[in-house]
Design an enzyme around this catalytic site. Sequence first.
Site, mmCIF file in Angstrom:
data_model
loop_
_atom_site.group_PDB
_atom_site.id
_atom_site.type_symbol
_atom_site.label_atom_id
_atom_site.label_comp_id
_atom_site.label_asym_id
_atom_site.label_seq_id
_atom_site.Cartn_x
_atom_site.Cartn_y
_atom_site.Cartn_z
ATOM 1 N N GLU A 76 0.830 -1.204 0.000
ATOM 2 C CA GLU A 76 0.000 0.000 0.000
ATOM 3 C C GLU A 76 0.862 1.250 0.000
ATOM 4 O O GLU A 76 1.926 1.275 0.611
ATOM 5 C CB GLU A 76 -0.846 0.050 1.269
ATOM 6 N N CYS B 231 3.172 8.270 1.927
ATOM 7 C CA CYS B 231 3.473 7.268 2.950
ATOM 8 C C CYS B 231 3.806 5.964 2.217
ATOM 9 O O CYS B 231 2.950 5.392 1.540
ATOM 10 C CB CYS B 231 2.249 7.092 3.851
ATOM 11 N N CYS C 141 5.235 -7.689 7.204
ATOM 12 C CA CYS C 141 6.182 -7.291 8.251
ATOM 13 C C CYS C 141 6.371 -8.463 9.204
ATOM 14 O O CYS C 141 5.417 -9.172 9.523
ATOM 15 C CB CYS C 141 5.664 -6.080 9.016
ATOM 16 N N CYS D 119 3.363 -6.975 15.477
ATOM 17 C CA CYS D 119 2.624 -6.149 16.453
ATOM 18 C C CYS D 119 1.149 -6.563 16.465
ATOM 19 O O CYS D 119 0.528 -6.701 15.404
ATOM 20 C CB CYS D 119 2.750 -4.675 16.109
ATOM 21 N N CYS E 67 -1.576 -4.373 14.661
ATOM 22 C CA CYS E 67 -1.274 -3.934 13.295
ATOM 23 C C CYS E 67 -1.691 -5.006 12.290
ATOM 24 O O CYS E 67 -1.243 -6.154 12.376
ATOM 25 C CB CYS E 67 0.221 -3.648 13.174
ATOM 26 N N CYS F 25 -2.616 3.636 6.736
ATOM 27 C CA CYS F 25 -1.336 3.494 6.059
ATOM 28 C C CYS F 25 -0.607 2.242 6.521
ATOM 29 O O CYS F 25 -0.169 2.140 7.654
ATOM 30 C CB CYS F 25 -0.506 4.728 6.349
#
Length: 373
Positions: free
Chosen positions: A94, A113, A120, A124, A127, A345
């Site tokens: 994104e 952004c 990732c 987290c 997230c 984002c």
Amino acid sequence: MSTAVSLYDLSLPELEARIRALGEPAYRARQAWEWAYRRFAQSYTEMTNLPAALRERLAEELPFPAMTVETELASGDGLTRKRLIRLGDGKLIETVLMLYDPRSDSRGRATVCVSSQAGCAMGCVFCATGQAGFDRNLTTGEIVAQVVGFAREQQDAGRGPITNVVFMGMGEPMANYRAVWAAVETLTHAEGMNMAARHITISTVGHIPGIRKLAEERLQVGLAVSLHAPDEALRERLVPTAHRYPLPEIIDACRDYIDKTHRRVTFEYCLMDGVNDSPEQARSLAELLRGMNCHVNLIPVNPTPDDSIRRPSRARTLAFQRALAEKGVPCTVRVEKGVEISAACGQLRGERANVEFMEAPPKRATDITSVSV
Ligand code: SAH
Ligand code: SF4
């Protein structure tokens, strides 16, 4: 294959070497560079002052990155645009463009952004990217292309240049340092986009070697560190990989960074209802950050697939902010923009319906009360 070397992967000296190897003079590289980063050409066909034979060779040997915009969503006011981009190998990332209303932002900022990884590995719990796992690092070219794509669109629409870049999309930029830094060097190159390094911010979950490395760089790129908790135990619950970089050591690395660079560090703190949002925790956070040249961005958490994590009420958010302010820590609450475009984002690959973006930090600590939530 998306990871093949593309035009945007190379520095200008590397491009010169490639062009010389094709038997052409080095100044041709400068011409191509200008087309790519001044006029945002999308193909070699546009580069009309290069010899046709050279353009053909370059198109074969140094293609533009194979990336396609799968979906683009715009907020009702048109100021926020989010792209879901498919990479050459099918992975999705994104990128978000945030424009600012000229009535409230005379500087005419345009912020992109960018994602630094597909997915990732940090995991987290709040997230959406972290919950979906890690695919791979992005190449330099794939990072640069996210910015150039929006720069081209701005140019075609007769609007101003991209002024700011934040590495706050998908991924942990410090875990892909080399590609991220090469992208920064391209974006700031004087003969290309010539962006101000100070207008580029790298956000990290607390990758200590990355923070220390950034402190050594010549370019004055901004640093944002995502803390989310005032103590190690809570932080390890929220950021399961945090034990690799314990909180006191992150703070030490940030203090060293500030000493060395004389730059302010931004700390990001996602507020989660009943988890890390008590005034007591705000006071502990203030204690942790005591005496630091820093700014705290409070981010009421966006919904993710795990609906046990919720944003606090406005009253609780303001109470947290007040508790920090009373201890002398400058802070703002991130203001919501473009909620309807399903665009947090880096926090979703398609499905979510909430977005928040960072507003400019206030110049003085006293500004904080004017920030609405
Ligand atoms: N990996 C880096 C940069 C990308 S994440 C980092 O963690 O800093 C960018 C920012 O988005 C981080 O501050 C992160 O905490 C925040 N974020 C992640 N999930 C979020 C959510 N559900 N709501 C609001 N902000 C979120
Ligand atoms: Fe990765 Fe940042 Fe999301 Fe954590 S918040 S999982 S570090 S992208």
